[in-house]
Design a protein around this motif. Structure first.
Motif, PDB file in Angstrom:
ATOM      1  N   PRO A   1       1.439  -4.558  -1.459  1.00 39.72           N
ATOM      2  CA  PRO A   1       1.519  -3.506  -0.449  1.00 39.72           C
ATOM      3  C   PRO A   1       1.023  -3.937   0.932  1.00 39.72           C
ATOM      4  O   PRO A   1       1.408  -3.334   1.934  1.00 39.72           O
ATOM      5  N   ASP A   2       0.209  -4.980   1.020  1.00 40.48           N
ATOM      6  CA  ASP A   2      -0.297  -5.437   2.323  1.00 40.48           C
ATOM      7  C   ASP A   2       0.586  -6.498   2.968  1.00 40.48           C
ATOM      8  O   ASP A   2       0.300  -6.949   4.082  1.00 40.48           O
ATOM      9  N   ASP A   3       1.637  -6.900   2.300  1.00 35.94           N
ATOM     10  CA  ASP A   3       2.531  -7.920   2.852  1.00 35.94           C
ATOM     11  C   ASP A   3       3.383  -7.328   3.969  1.00 35.94           C
ATOM     12  O   ASP A   3       4.028  -6.295   3.796  1.00 35.94           O
TER      13      ASP A   3
ATOM     14  N   SER B   1       4.869   6.493  -9.616  1.00 37.06           N
ATOM     15  CA  SER B   1       5.256   5.961 -10.923  1.00 37.06           C
ATOM     16  C   SER B   1       5.592   4.478 -10.799  1.00 37.06           C
ATOM     17  O   SER B   1       5.983   3.997  -9.726  1.00 37.06           O
ATOM     18  N   LYS B   2       5.437   3.768 -11.897  1.00 33.69           N
ATOM     19  CA  LYS B   2       5.806   2.353 -11.919  1.00 33.69           C
ATOM     20  C   LYS B   2       7.283   2.203 -11.563  1.00 33.69           C
ATOM     21  O   LYS B   2       7.670   1.266 -10.872  1.00 33.69           O
TER      22      LYS B   2
ATOM     23  N   GLN C   1      -2.083  -4.134  -7.747  1.00 35.24           N
ATOM     24  CA  GLN C   1      -2.424  -3.732  -6.383  1.00 35.24           C
ATOM     25  C   GLN C   1      -1.608  -2.516  -5.949  1.00 35.24           C
ATOM     26  O   GLN C   1      -2.118  -1.629  -5.274  1.00 35.24           O
ATOM     27  N   TRP C   2      -0.343  -2.477  -6.362  1.00 34.57           N
ATOM     28  CA  TRP C   2       0.493  -1.321  -6.039  1.00 34.57           C
ATOM     29  C   TRP C   2      -0.046  -0.062  -6.712  1.00 34.57           C
ATOM     30  O   TRP C   2      -0.123   1.000  -6.101  1.00 34.57           O
ATOM     31  N   ARG C   3      -0.431  -0.192  -7.985  1.00 34.13           N
ATOM     32  CA  ARG C   3      -0.930   0.979  -8.731  1.00 34.13           C
ATOM     33  C   ARG C   3      -2.274   1.450  -8.180  1.00 34.13           C
ATOM     34  O   ARG C   3      -2.543   2.650  -8.143  1.00 34.13           O
TER      35      ARG C   3
END
Length: 137
Positions: free
Chosen positions: A73-75, A46-47, A37-39
């Motif tokens: 990212p939505d937390d 970058s990771k 989800q972050w990517r």
């Protein structure tokens, strides 16, 4: 006598559980890694940048590094805090104070300038990236 020992043990476990909440709230513990989800949300990040950001957050919230990618990212920061401390009677570990201090120290950003009650991890990450402040300073 045995019943008294069992009752005392249960009471101690309950008290310690209230004073020292689990490393990660149950709602987040049952998740799979949120790295995808972050990517998807930040394809140009970058990771390593994502991990460093999540490790900073995890450190402030006394969460083990290995559990940092259970947060997406939505937390919302406040929702994570409230999941950890559902009762207002439970003393916290100054998570937000530590996070503010760490972001100021590492990224030279005042969290108060971007804070709102529904601030998500993704918004915070984006703000740090937008300001060119993601790399540790």
């Amino acid at each position: 006598m045995v019943a008294l020992v069992i009752a005392a043990t249960i009471l101690i476990v309950l008290v310690l559980g209230a004073l020292f909440p689990n490393d990660i709230p149950r709602a987040y513990r049952q998740r799979r890694c949120m790295g995808r989800q972050w990517r998807l949300r930040f394809p140009n990040a970058s990771k390593q940048d994502i991990r460093h950001f999540l490790w900073l957050f995890a450190s402030a919230f006394a969460i083990r590094r290995r559990n940092a990618l259970l947060f997406g990212p939505d937390d919302e920061l406040l929702a994570i805090y409230r999941a950890r401390y559902p009762s207002e009677l439970t003393p916290d570990a100054l998570e937000f104070e530590v996070l503010v201090k760490d972001i100021q120290r590492v990224h030279r950003v005042d969290l108060g300038s971007i804070w709102h009650d529904r601030l998500t991890l993704g918004e915070l990450f984006a703000d740090l990236r937008r300001g060119g402040n993601l790399a540790p300073g």
